[in-house]
Design an enzyme around this catalytic site. Structure first.
Site, PDB file in Angstrom:
ATOM      1  CE1 TYR A 171      27.704  53.023  33.335  1.00 56.16           C
ATOM      2  CE2 TYR A 171      28.185  52.173  35.525  1.00 56.16           C
ATOM      3  CZ  TYR A 171      27.652  51.997  34.261  1.00 56.16           C
ATOM      4  OH  TYR A 171      27.069  50.794  33.936  1.00 56.16           O
ATOM      5  CE  LYS A 209      24.005  52.336  33.226  1.00 51.88           C
ATOM      6  NZ  LYS A 209      23.387  52.198  31.924  1.00 51.88           N
ATOM      7  CB  SER A 247      24.856  49.177  37.129  1.00 57.55           C
ATOM      8  OG  SER A 247      25.957  48.818  37.916  1.00 57.55           O
TER       9      SER A 247
HETATM   10  P1  NAD Z   1      29.184  48.369  25.467  1.00 64.24           P
HETATM   11  O1  NAD Z   1      29.945  49.643  25.491  1.00 64.24           O
HETATM   12  O2  NAD Z   1      29.876  47.151  24.967  1.00 64.24           O
HETATM   13  O3  NAD Z   1      27.857  48.546  24.599  1.00 64.24           O
HETATM   14  C1  NAD Z   1      27.159  49.781  24.533  1.00 64.24           C
HETATM   15  C2  NAD Z   1      26.868  50.040  23.069  1.00 64.24           C
HETATM   16  O4  NAD Z   1      26.116  51.244  22.970  1.00 64.24           O
HETATM   17  C3  NAD Z   1      28.126  50.221  22.222  1.00 64.24           C
HETATM   18  O5  NAD Z   1      28.049  49.390  21.084  1.00 64.24           O
HETATM   19  C4  NAD Z   1      28.094  51.709  21.835  1.00 64.24           C
HETATM   20  O6  NAD Z   1      28.666  51.910  20.557  1.00 64.24           O
HETATM   21  C5  NAD Z   1      26.616  52.003  21.887  1.00 64.24           C
HETATM   22  N1  NAD Z   1      26.255  53.407  22.155  1.00 64.24           N
HETATM   23  C6  NAD Z   1      26.675  54.180  23.187  1.00 64.24           C
HETATM   24  N2  NAD Z   1      26.084  55.395  23.097  1.00 64.24           N
HETATM   25  C7  NAD Z   1      25.276  55.369  22.007  1.00 64.24           C
HETATM   26  C8  NAD Z   1      24.393  56.302  21.407  1.00 64.24           C
HETATM   27  N3  NAD Z   1      24.224  57.530  21.892  1.00 64.24           N
HETATM   28  N4  NAD Z   1      23.722  55.925  20.293  1.00 64.24           N
HETATM   29  C9  NAD Z   1      23.862  54.688  19.759  1.00 64.24           C
HETATM   30  N5  NAD Z   1      24.687  53.763  20.291  1.00 64.24           N
HETATM   31  C10 NAD Z   1      25.382  54.100  21.408  1.00 64.24           C
HETATM   32  O7  NAD Z   1      28.604  48.133  26.936  1.00 64.24           O
HETATM   33  P2  NAD Z   1      27.953  46.842  27.577  1.00 64.24           P
HETATM   34  O8  NAD Z   1      28.921  46.259  28.518  1.00 64.24           O
HETATM   35  O9  NAD Z   1      27.337  46.006  26.533  1.00 64.24           O
HETATM   36  O10 NAD Z   1      26.824  47.530  28.458  1.00 64.24           O
HETATM   37  C11 NAD Z   1      25.512  47.696  27.979  1.00 64.24           C
HETATM   38  C12 NAD Z   1      24.694  48.443  29.009  1.00 64.24           C
HETATM   39  O11 NAD Z   1      24.741  47.715  30.247  1.00 64.24           O
HETATM   40  C13 NAD Z   1      25.217  49.838  29.342  1.00 64.24           C
HETATM   41  O12 NAD Z   1      24.097  50.675  29.555  1.00 64.24           O
HETATM   42  C14 NAD Z   1      25.991  49.651  30.618  1.00 64.24           C
HETATM   43  O13 NAD Z   1      26.035  50.820  31.392  1.00 64.24           O
HETATM   44  C15 NAD Z   1      25.155  48.579  31.305  1.00 64.24           C
HETATM   45  N6  NAD Z   1      25.909  47.802  32.285  1.00 64.24           N
HETATM   46  C16 NAD Z   1      27.035  47.143  31.889  1.00 64.24           C
HETATM   47  C17 NAD Z   1      27.762  46.420  32.812  1.00 64.24           C
HETATM   48  C18 NAD Z   1      29.016  45.695  32.408  1.00 64.24           C
HETATM   49  O14 NAD Z   1      29.760  45.257  33.297  1.00 64.24           O
HETATM   50  N7  NAD Z   1      29.308  45.511  31.138  1.00 64.24           N
HETATM   51  C19 NAD Z   1      27.334  46.366  34.152  1.00 64.24           C
HETATM   52  C20 NAD Z   1      26.170  47.043  34.518  1.00 64.24           C
HETATM   53  C21 NAD Z   1      25.457  47.759  33.570  1.00 64.24           C
HETATM   54  C1  UD1 Z   2      32.772  48.152  37.860  1.00 65.70           C
HETATM   55  C2  UD1 Z   2      32.133  49.421  38.272  1.00 65.70           C
HETATM   56  C3  UD1 Z   2      30.629  49.281  38.175  1.00 65.70           C
HETATM   57  C4  UD1 Z   2      30.241  48.916  36.758  1.00 65.70           C
HETATM   58  C5  UD1 Z   2      30.997  47.668  36.335  1.00 65.70           C
HETATM   59  C6  UD1 Z   2      30.777  47.388  34.876  1.00 65.70           C
HETATM   60  C7  UD1 Z   2      33.691  50.483  39.841  1.00 65.70           C
HETATM   61  C8  UD1 Z   2      33.909  50.910  41.254  1.00 65.70           C
HETATM   62  N1  UD1 Z   2      32.549  49.794  39.613  1.00 65.70           N
HETATM   63  O1  UD1 Z   2      32.335  47.132  38.766  1.00 65.70           O
HETATM   64  O2  UD1 Z   2      30.004  50.492  38.526  1.00 65.70           O
HETATM   65  O3  UD1 Z   2      28.845  48.693  36.657  1.00 65.70           O
HETATM   66  O4  UD1 Z   2      32.406  47.832  36.546  1.00 65.70           O
HETATM   67  O5  UD1 Z   2      31.481  48.272  34.075  1.00 65.70           O
HETATM   68  O6  UD1 Z   2      34.488  50.756  38.969  1.00 65.70           O
HETATM   69  N2  UD1 Z   2      39.971  44.091  40.044  1.00 65.70           N
HETATM   70  C9  UD1 Z   2      41.298  43.814  40.303  1.00 65.70           C
HETATM   71  N3  UD1 Z   2      42.207  44.099  39.337  1.00 65.70           N
HETATM   72  C10 UD1 Z   2      41.868  44.636  38.130  1.00 65.70           C
HETATM   73  C11 UD1 Z   2      40.499  44.912  37.869  1.00 65.70           C
HETATM   74  C12 UD1 Z   2      39.584  44.635  38.869  1.00 65.70           C
HETATM   75  O7  UD1 Z   2      41.636  43.326  41.377  1.00 65.70           O
HETATM   76  O8  UD1 Z   2      42.754  44.887  37.306  1.00 65.70           O
HETATM   77  C13 UD1 Z   2      38.988  43.768  41.086  1.00 65.70           C
HETATM   78  C14 UD1 Z   2      38.208  44.977  41.575  1.00 65.70           C
HETATM   79  O9  UD1 Z   2      38.851  45.550  42.663  1.00 65.70           O
HETATM   80  C15 UD1 Z   2      36.871  44.332  41.950  1.00 65.70           C
HETATM   81  C16 UD1 Z   2      36.737  43.137  41.004  1.00 65.70           C
HETATM   82  O10 UD1 Z   2      38.036  42.905  40.496  1.00 65.70           O
HETATM   83  O11 UD1 Z   2      36.943  43.819  43.238  1.00 65.70           O
HETATM   84  C17 UD1 Z   2      35.799  43.426  39.849  1.00 65.70           C
HETATM   85  O12 UD1 Z   2      36.183  44.657  39.248  1.00 65.70           O
HETATM   86  P1  UD1 Z   2      35.515  45.202  37.913  1.00 65.70           P
HETATM   87  O13 UD1 Z   2      35.518  44.137  36.877  1.00 65.70           O
HETATM   88  O14 UD1 Z   2      36.169  46.489  37.563  1.00 65.70           O
HETATM   89  O15 UD1 Z   2      34.006  45.419  38.306  1.00 65.70           O
HETATM   90  P2  UD1 Z   2      33.362  46.259  39.520  1.00 65.70           P
HETATM   91  O16 UD1 Z   2      34.340  47.117  40.178  1.00 65.70           O
HETATM   92  O17 UD1 Z   2      32.609  45.309  40.366  1.00 65.70           O
END
Ligand code: NAD
Ligand code: UD1
Length: 342
Positions: free
Chosen positions: A156, A160, A131
Protein backbone atom coordinates in the site's frame (compact mmCIF):
# COMPACT_ATOMS: atom_id res chain seq x y z
CA UNK A 1 -23.09 31.37 -14.09
CA UNK A 2 -21.28 28.40 -15.64
CA UNK A 3 -20.96 25.46 -13.28
CA UNK A 4 -17.55 24.80 -11.78
CA UNK A 5 -17.24 21.02 -11.77
CA UNK A 6 -14.71 19.08 -9.72
CA UNK A 7 -14.29 15.37 -10.47
CA UNK A 8 -14.04 13.38 -7.24
CA UNK A 9 -12.88 9.80 -7.80
CA UNK A 10 -13.66 7.61 -4.80
CA UNK A 11 -16.20 10.25 -3.77
CA UNK A 12 -18.51 7.71 -2.13
CA UNK A 13 -15.71 6.78 0.27
CA UNK A 14 -14.90 8.18 3.70
CA UNK A 15 -12.77 11.22 2.85
CA UNK A 16 -14.27 11.70 -0.63
CA UNK A 17 -17.85 12.00 0.67
CA UNK A 18 -16.88 14.68 3.20
CA UNK A 19 -14.89 16.50 0.52
CA UNK A 20 -17.85 16.40 -1.88
CA UNK A 21 -19.95 18.16 0.79
CA UNK A 22 -17.23 20.73 1.44
CA UNK A 23 -16.79 21.40 -2.29
CA UNK A 24 -20.51 22.00 -2.64
CA UNK A 25 -20.43 24.44 0.29
CA UNK A 26 -17.58 26.29 -1.44
CA UNK A 27 -19.65 26.74 -4.62
CA UNK A 28 -18.21 23.89 -6.72
CA UNK A 29 -20.27 21.08 -8.26
CA UNK A 30 -18.68 17.77 -7.25
CA UNK A 31 -18.93 14.94 -9.78
CA UNK A 32 -18.51 11.67 -7.93
CA UNK A 33 -17.00 8.64 -9.63
CA UNK A 34 -16.95 5.41 -7.63
CA UNK A 35 -17.29 1.68 -8.22
CA UNK A 36 -18.46 0.97 -4.63
CA UNK A 37 -15.59 -1.47 -4.09
CA UNK A 38 -15.30 -0.06 -0.55
CA UNK A 39 -18.46 1.99 -0.13
CA UNK A 40 -22.22 1.85 -0.56
CA UNK A 41 -24.81 3.74 -2.62
CA UNK A 42 -26.44 4.93 0.65
CA UNK A 43 -23.50 7.32 1.08
CA UNK A 44 -24.88 9.32 -1.84
CA UNK A 45 -28.19 9.66 0.03
CA UNK A 46 -26.31 11.01 3.06
CA UNK A 47 -24.52 13.56 0.88
CA UNK A 48 -27.83 14.53 -0.76
CA UNK A 49 -29.46 15.15 2.63
CA UNK A 50 -26.60 17.41 3.69
CA UNK A 51 -26.26 19.44 0.49
CA UNK A 52 -29.96 19.47 -0.40
CA UNK A 53 -29.57 17.96 -3.84
CA UNK A 54 -28.64 14.64 -5.43
CA UNK A 55 -24.94 14.79 -6.29
CA UNK A 56 -23.68 14.13 -9.80
CA UNK A 57 -22.59 10.50 -9.79
CA UNK A 58 -21.19 7.83 -12.13
CA UNK A 59 -20.72 4.21 -11.10
CA UNK A 60 -17.49 3.60 -12.94
CA UNK A 61 -14.16 1.92 -12.35
CA UNK A 62 -11.64 4.68 -12.81
CA UNK A 63 -9.15 2.30 -14.34
CA UNK A 64 -11.26 2.64 -17.50
CA UNK A 65 -9.53 5.54 -19.24
CA UNK A 66 -11.98 5.74 -22.14
CA UNK A 67 -15.06 5.93 -19.89
CA UNK A 68 -13.36 8.51 -17.67
CA UNK A 69 -12.44 10.57 -20.75
CA UNK A 70 -16.06 10.51 -21.96
CA UNK A 71 -17.27 11.66 -18.53
CA UNK A 72 -14.70 14.45 -18.31
CA UNK A 73 -15.57 15.68 -21.79
CA UNK A 74 -19.30 15.63 -21.12
CA UNK A 75 -18.82 17.93 -18.09
CA UNK A 76 -16.40 20.17 -19.98
CA UNK A 77 -19.22 20.68 -22.48
CA UNK A 78 -21.62 21.77 -19.69
CA UNK A 79 -19.34 24.15 -17.79
CA UNK A 80 -15.78 24.33 -16.52
CA UNK A 81 -13.95 21.34 -15.08
CA UNK A 82 -11.70 22.93 -12.47
CA UNK A 83 -9.81 19.79 -11.56
CA UNK A 84 -9.79 16.22 -10.34
CA UNK A 85 -9.39 14.97 -6.78
CA UNK A 86 -8.21 11.38 -6.88
CA UNK A 87 -9.26 9.49 -3.76
CA UNK A 88 -10.07 6.15 -5.40
CA UNK A 89 -7.70 3.48 -4.13
CA UNK A 90 -7.55 0.42 -1.92
CA UNK A 91 -6.24 1.46 1.49
CA UNK A 92 -5.89 -1.48 3.88
CA UNK A 93 -2.23 -1.89 4.76
CA UNK A 94 -2.54 -5.50 6.01
CA UNK A 95 -4.61 -6.58 3.01
CA UNK A 96 -2.04 -5.05 0.67
CA UNK A 97 0.59 -7.43 2.03
CA UNK A 98 -1.64 -10.39 1.10
CA UNK A 99 -2.80 -8.99 -2.26
CA UNK A 100 0.02 -6.79 -3.59
CA UNK A 101 -0.89 -7.22 -7.25
CA UNK A 102 -4.45 -6.04 -6.67
CA UNK A 103 -3.12 -2.97 -4.88
CA UNK A 104 -0.62 -2.16 -7.62
CA UNK A 105 -3.25 -2.75 -10.29
CA UNK A 106 -5.95 -0.62 -8.67
CA UNK A 107 -3.98 2.18 -7.04
CA UNK A 108 -1.30 2.68 -9.66
CA UNK A 109 -3.48 1.55 -12.61
CA UNK A 110 -6.25 4.02 -11.77
CA UNK A 111 -3.77 6.89 -11.46
CA UNK A 112 -2.23 6.11 -14.87
CA UNK A 113 -5.69 5.91 -16.46
CA UNK A 114 -6.76 9.11 -14.76
CA UNK A 115 -3.73 11.05 -15.98
CA UNK A 116 -4.43 9.78 -19.50
CA UNK A 117 -8.07 10.86 -19.31
CA UNK A 118 -7.09 14.29 -17.95
CA UNK A 119 -4.60 14.68 -20.77
CA UNK A 120 -7.16 13.71 -23.39
CA UNK A 121 -9.69 16.18 -21.95
CA UNK A 122 -7.36 19.11 -21.26
CA UNK A 123 -7.98 19.15 -17.49
CA UNK A 124 -5.00 20.67 -15.77
CA UNK A 125 -5.41 20.47 -11.97
CA UNK A 126 -4.95 17.27 -9.99
CA UNK A 127 -5.10 16.65 -6.26
CA UNK A 128 -3.79 13.28 -5.13
CA UNK A 129 -4.51 11.48 -1.82
CA UNK A 130 -1.13 10.51 -0.45
CA UNK A 131 -0.17 9.50 3.05
CA UNK A 132 2.37 10.24 5.75
CA UNK A 133 3.24 6.56 5.35
CA UNK A 134 5.67 7.74 2.61
CA UNK A 135 7.99 8.99 5.40
CA UNK A 136 8.17 5.70 7.35
CA UNK A 137 9.64 6.50 10.79
CA UNK A 138 11.13 9.94 10.17
CA UNK A 139 14.37 10.84 11.91
CA UNK A 140 12.97 14.21 12.97
CA UNK A 141 9.42 14.95 14.15
CA UNK A 142 7.36 16.95 13.44
CA UNK A 143 8.09 15.80 9.91
CA UNK A 144 8.13 18.27 7.03
CA UNK A 145 7.76 17.69 3.30
CA UNK A 146 11.54 17.62 2.73
CA UNK A 147 12.07 14.52 4.87
CA UNK A 148 13.41 11.58 2.88
CA UNK A 149 10.96 9.12 1.39
CA UNK A 150 11.95 5.78 2.93
CA UNK A 151 11.54 2.30 1.49
CA UNK A 152 7.85 1.49 1.82
CA UNK A 153 6.87 -0.94 4.60
CA UNK A 154 3.90 -2.30 2.65
CA UNK A 155 2.63 -2.63 -0.92
CA UNK A 156 0.00 0.00 0.00
CA UNK A 157 2.72 2.46 1.03
CA UNK A 158 4.63 1.64 -2.15
CA UNK A 159 1.59 2.54 -4.28
CA UNK A 160 1.49 6.00 -2.67
CA UNK A 161 5.19 6.55 -3.39
CA UNK A 162 4.83 5.23 -6.94
CA UNK A 163 1.80 7.44 -7.68
CA UNK A 164 3.56 10.51 -6.28
CA UNK A 165 6.47 9.75 -8.61
CA UNK A 166 4.35 9.17 -11.66
CA UNK A 167 2.34 12.35 -11.06
CA UNK A 168 5.60 14.33 -10.68
CA UNK A 169 6.89 12.88 -13.95
CA UNK A 170 3.59 13.56 -15.72
CA UNK A 171 3.73 17.20 -14.55
CA UNK A 172 7.31 17.53 -15.79
CA UNK A 173 6.33 16.21 -19.20
CA UNK A 174 3.20 18.36 -19.54
CA UNK A 175 3.57 22.05 -18.72
CA UNK A 176 -0.18 22.54 -18.44
CA UNK A 177 -0.59 19.86 -15.74
CA UNK A 178 -0.32 20.92 -12.07
CA UNK A 179 -0.73 18.76 -9.00
CA UNK A 180 -0.87 18.78 -5.23
CA UNK A 181 0.26 15.64 -3.44
CA UNK A 182 -1.59 15.78 -0.14
CA UNK A 183 0.03 13.65 2.55
CA UNK A 184 -2.67 12.87 5.08
CA UNK A 185 -1.84 12.02 8.65
CA UNK A 186 -4.61 10.15 10.52
CA UNK A 187 -8.10 11.23 9.40
CA UNK A 188 -10.83 10.56 11.97
CA UNK A 189 -14.33 11.74 12.90
CA UNK A 190 -17.38 12.27 10.75
CA UNK A 191 -19.80 14.94 9.59
CA UNK A 192 -21.55 16.28 12.73
CA UNK A 193 -24.94 15.46 11.17
CA UNK A 194 -23.93 11.75 11.35
CA UNK A 195 -25.31 11.40 7.81
CA UNK A 196 -21.90 10.38 6.47
CA UNK A 197 -18.83 8.89 8.14
CA UNK A 198 -16.35 6.05 7.87
CA UNK A 199 -17.83 2.69 6.88
CA UNK A 200 -15.33 0.08 8.00
CA UNK A 201 -16.32 -3.13 6.24
CA UNK A 202 -15.56 -6.08 8.51
CA UNK A 203 -13.02 -6.01 11.32
CA UNK A 204 -11.63 -2.48 11.61
CA UNK A 205 -7.86 -2.28 11.69
CA UNK A 206 -7.62 1.46 12.35
CA UNK A 207 -7.76 2.80 15.89
CA UNK A 208 -10.89 4.98 15.94
CA UNK A 209 -13.34 2.64 14.16
CA UNK A 210 -12.20 -0.19 16.45
CA UNK A 211 -12.35 1.99 19.56
CA UNK A 212 -15.89 3.21 18.81
CA UNK A 213 -17.10 -0.34 18.10
CA UNK A 214 -15.49 -1.60 21.32
CA UNK A 215 -17.06 1.30 23.26
CA UNK A 216 -20.43 0.33 21.75
CA UNK A 217 -19.94 -3.23 22.98
CA UNK A 218 -19.82 -4.61 19.42
CA UNK A 219 -16.25 -5.89 19.68
CA UNK A 220 -13.86 -7.32 22.22
CA UNK A 221 -12.01 -4.65 24.24
CA UNK A 222 -9.60 -2.54 22.24
CA UNK A 223 -6.06 -3.91 22.24
CA UNK A 224 -3.53 -1.12 22.58
CA UNK A 225 -0.70 -2.31 20.36
CA UNK A 226 2.30 -1.90 22.65
CA UNK A 227 2.93 0.19 25.76
CA UNK A 228 6.70 -0.16 25.76
CA UNK A 229 7.53 2.37 23.04
CA UNK A 230 10.02 5.15 23.83
CA UNK A 231 7.23 7.75 24.18
CA UNK A 232 5.99 9.58 27.30
CA UNK A 233 3.40 6.93 28.17
CA UNK A 234 4.81 4.03 26.14
CA UNK A 235 2.10 4.05 23.44
CA UNK A 236 2.50 5.16 19.81
CA UNK A 237 2.01 8.78 18.81
CA UNK A 238 0.07 9.94 15.73
CA UNK A 239 -1.49 13.12 14.34
CA UNK A 240 -5.29 12.72 14.27
CA UNK A 241 -7.07 15.17 11.95
CA UNK A 242 -10.82 15.74 11.67
CA UNK A 243 -12.02 14.56 8.27
CA UNK A 244 -13.81 17.89 7.65
CA UNK A 245 -10.58 19.81 8.25
CA UNK A 246 -8.96 17.45 5.77
CA UNK A 247 -11.82 18.06 3.30
CA UNK A 248 -11.35 21.83 3.64
CA UNK A 249 -7.68 21.42 2.70
CA UNK A 250 -8.74 19.96 -0.66
CA UNK A 251 -10.79 23.04 -1.44
CA UNK A 252 -7.85 25.24 -0.43
CA UNK A 253 -5.50 23.19 -2.62
CA UNK A 254 -7.84 23.44 -5.58
CA UNK A 255 -8.05 27.22 -5.22
CA UNK A 256 -4.27 27.35 -4.84
CA UNK A 257 -3.80 25.36 -8.07
CA UNK A 258 -6.19 27.71 -9.87
CA UNK A 259 -4.33 30.79 -8.68
CA UNK A 260 -0.72 29.63 -8.94
CA UNK A 261 1.49 28.54 -11.74
CA UNK A 262 2.48 25.42 -9.83
CA UNK A 263 3.92 22.21 -11.15
CA UNK A 264 3.78 19.50 -8.50
CA UNK A 265 3.86 20.28 -4.77
CA UNK A 266 3.56 18.04 -1.72
CA UNK A 267 1.76 19.22 1.43
CA UNK A 268 1.44 17.60 4.83
CA UNK A 269 -2.09 17.68 6.19
CA UNK A 270 -2.16 17.24 9.94
CA UNK A 271 -2.82 19.18 13.11
CA UNK A 272 0.85 19.41 14.04
CA UNK A 273 0.08 17.76 17.39
CA UNK A 274 1.09 14.25 18.31
CA UNK A 275 -1.28 12.26 20.53
CA UNK A 276 -0.56 8.86 22.03
CA UNK A 277 -3.03 5.97 21.94
CA UNK A 278 -3.55 6.38 25.71
CA UNK A 279 -4.25 10.10 25.26
CA UNK A 280 -6.80 9.32 22.54
CA UNK A 281 -8.61 6.84 24.80
CA UNK A 282 -8.68 9.40 27.62
CA UNK A 283 -9.88 12.16 25.26
CA UNK A 284 -12.64 9.89 23.93
CA UNK A 285 -13.82 9.12 27.47
CA UNK A 286 -13.74 12.82 28.42
CA UNK A 287 -15.51 13.97 25.24
CA UNK A 288 -18.27 11.38 25.38
CA UNK A 289 -18.58 10.48 29.05
CA UNK A 290 -18.22 6.80 28.25
CA UNK A 291 -15.64 4.24 29.32
CA UNK A 292 -13.53 2.54 26.65
CA UNK A 293 -12.78 -1.10 27.44
CA UNK A 294 -9.16 -1.81 26.53
CA UNK A 295 -6.19 -4.05 27.25
CA UNK A 296 -2.50 -3.74 26.46
CA UNK A 297 -1.15 -6.14 23.88
CA UNK A 298 2.05 -6.65 21.92
CA UNK A 299 3.31 -4.19 19.34
CA UNK A 300 1.80 -4.41 15.82
CA UNK A 301 4.38 -5.20 13.20
CA UNK A 302 5.13 -2.29 10.88
CA UNK A 303 3.97 0.43 13.31
CA UNK A 304 6.20 3.47 13.61
CA UNK A 305 6.78 4.80 17.14
CA UNK A 306 5.78 8.39 16.61
CA UNK A 307 4.89 10.66 13.74
CA UNK A 308 3.15 14.00 13.50
CA UNK A 309 3.05 16.73 10.92
CA UNK A 310 4.88 19.94 10.41
CA UNK A 311 1.95 21.47 8.51
CA UNK A 312 3.48 24.95 8.23
CA UNK A 313 3.77 24.71 4.43
CA UNK A 314 0.03 24.08 4.02
CA UNK A 315 -0.74 26.99 6.33
CA UNK A 316 1.69 29.32 4.55
CA UNK A 317 0.87 28.38 0.95
CA UNK A 318 -2.72 27.19 1.07
CA UNK A 319 -3.85 29.43 3.93
CA UNK A 320 -5.27 26.32 5.59
CA UNK A 321 -5.10 24.98 9.12
CA UNK A 322 -7.13 22.65 11.31
CA UNK A 323 -10.07 24.22 13.11
CA UNK A 324 -11.36 21.23 15.06
CA UNK A 325 -9.99 19.65 18.23
CA UNK A 326 -9.33 16.00 18.99
CA UNK A 327 -12.40 16.08 21.27
CA UNK A 328 -14.55 17.42 18.39
CA UNK A 329 -13.34 14.56 16.21
CA UNK A 330 -14.02 11.95 18.88
CA UNK A 331 -17.48 13.35 19.63
CA UNK A 332 -18.34 13.18 15.92
CA UNK A 333 -16.87 9.69 15.62
CA UNK A 334 -19.04 8.49 18.52
CA UNK A 335 -22.18 10.17 17.13
CA UNK A 336 -21.52 8.38 13.83
CA UNK A 337 -20.99 5.04 15.58
CA UNK A 338 -24.32 5.43 17.42
CA UNK A 339 -26.03 6.23 14.11
CA UNK A 340 -24.50 3.11 12.50
CA UNK A 341 -25.84 0.98 15.34
CA UNK A 342 -29.45 2.24 14.89
P1 NAD B 1 -12.33 4.68 1.19
O1 NAD B 1 -12.05 3.25 0.91
O2 NAD B 1 -13.41 5.00 2.16
O3 NAD B 1 -12.68 5.44 -0.17
C1 NAD B 1 -12.10 5.07 -1.41
C2 NAD B 1 -13.23 5.00 -2.42
O4 NAD B 1 -12.68 4.69 -3.69
C3 NAD B 1 -14.26 3.91 -2.09
O5 NAD B 1 -15.56 4.47 -2.14
C4 NAD B 1 -14.05 2.87 -3.21
O6 NAD B 1 -15.27 2.24 -3.54
C5 NAD B 1 -13.50 3.73 -4.32
N1 NAD B 1 -12.65 3.02 -5.30
C6 NAD B 1 -11.56 2.26 -5.04
N2 NAD B 1 -11.04 1.82 -6.21
C7 NAD B 1 -11.80 2.34 -7.21
C8 NAD B 1 -11.75 2.28 -8.62
N3 NAD B 1 -10.83 1.58 -9.27
N4 NAD B 1 -12.70 2.95 -9.33
C9 NAD B 1 -13.67 3.67 -8.71
N5 NAD B 1 -13.75 3.77 -7.37
C10 NAD B 1 -12.83 3.11 -6.63
O7 NAD B 1 -10.96 5.35 1.62
P2 NAD B 1 -10.68 6.76 2.29
O8 NAD B 1 -10.32 6.54 3.69
O9 NAD B 1 -11.75 7.71 1.93
O10 NAD B 1 -9.34 7.15 1.53
C11 NAD B 1 -9.35 7.94 0.36
C12 NAD B 1 -7.94 8.07 -0.16
O11 NAD B 1 -7.11 8.63 0.87
C13 NAD B 1 -7.27 6.75 -0.54
O12 NAD B 1 -6.47 6.98 -1.68
C14 NAD B 1 -6.41 6.41 0.65
O13 NAD B 1 -5.31 5.62 0.31
C15 NAD B 1 -5.97 7.80 1.08
N6 NAD B 1 -5.58 7.88 2.49
C16 NAD B 1 -6.48 7.51 3.44
C17 NAD B 1 -6.12 7.55 4.78
C18 NAD B 1 -7.08 7.14 5.85
O14 NAD B 1 -6.66 6.97 7.00
N7 NAD B 1 -8.36 6.97 5.58
C19 NAD B 1 -4.83 7.99 5.14
C20 NAD B 1 -3.94 8.37 4.13
C21 NAD B 1 -4.33 8.32 2.80
C1 UD1 C 1 -2.35 3.12 9.22
C2 UD1 C 1 -1.35 2.72 8.21
C3 UD1 C 1 -1.08 3.88 7.28
C4 UD1 C 1 -2.37 4.32 6.61
C5 UD1 C 1 -3.40 4.62 7.68
C6 UD1 C 1 -4.75 4.87 7.05
C7 UD1 C 1 0.02 0.97 9.26
C8 UD1 C 1 1.37 0.62 9.78
N1 UD1 C 1 -0.13 2.25 8.85
O1 UD1 C 1 -1.80 4.20 9.97
O2 UD1 C 1 -0.15 3.51 6.28
O3 UD1 C 1 -2.16 5.46 5.80
O4 UD1 C 1 -3.54 3.51 8.59
O5 UD1 C 1 -5.33 3.70 6.60
O6 UD1 C 1 -0.88 0.16 9.22
N2 UD1 C 1 -3.84 0.97 17.35
C9 UD1 C 1 -4.07 0.23 18.50
N3 UD1 C 1 -5.07 -0.68 18.48
C10 UD1 C 1 -5.86 -0.90 17.38
C11 UD1 C 1 -5.62 -0.13 16.21
C12 UD1 C 1 -4.58 0.78 16.24
O7 UD1 C 1 -3.39 0.40 19.50
O8 UD1 C 1 -6.74 -1.76 17.43
C13 UD1 C 1 -2.76 1.96 17.39
C14 UD1 C 1 -1.68 1.71 16.36
O9 UD1 C 1 -0.67 0.93 16.91
C15 UD1 C 1 -1.22 3.14 16.06
C16 UD1 C 1 -2.46 4.00 16.28
O10 UD1 C 1 -3.35 3.21 17.04
O11 UD1 C 1 -0.28 3.54 17.00
C17 UD1 C 1 -3.13 4.39 14.98
O12 UD1 C 1 -3.32 3.22 14.20
P1 UD1 C 1 -4.13 3.22 12.83
O13 UD1 C 1 -5.44 3.89 13.02
O14 UD1 C 1 -4.14 1.84 12.30
O15 UD1 C 1 -3.29 4.18 11.90
P2 UD1 C 1 -1.72 4.13 11.51
O16 UD1 C 1 -1.09 2.88 11.91
O17 UD1 C 1 -1.11 5.39 11.99
Amino acid sequence: MAKRFVIVTGGAGYIGSHTAVTLHEAGFTPVIIDNFSNSKPEVLEGIAKIIGEIPEFHEVDCRSQSVMTDIFQSYAAQGEVIGVIHFAAYKAVGESVKKPLEYFENNIGSTVALLGAMNASGISNLIFSSSCTVYGQPRKIPVNENAPILTAESPYGFTKQACERLIKDACKSNASLSACLLRYFNPIGAHPSALIGELPLGHPSNLIPYLTQAAAGLREPLTVFGNDYPTDDGTCVRDYIHVLDLAAAHVAALQWLEENDASCEAFNLGTGQGKSVSEVIQAFEDANGIVVPYIYGPRRSGDVTAIFADAAKAQRELGWKCERSLEDSLRDAWRWQKKLAE
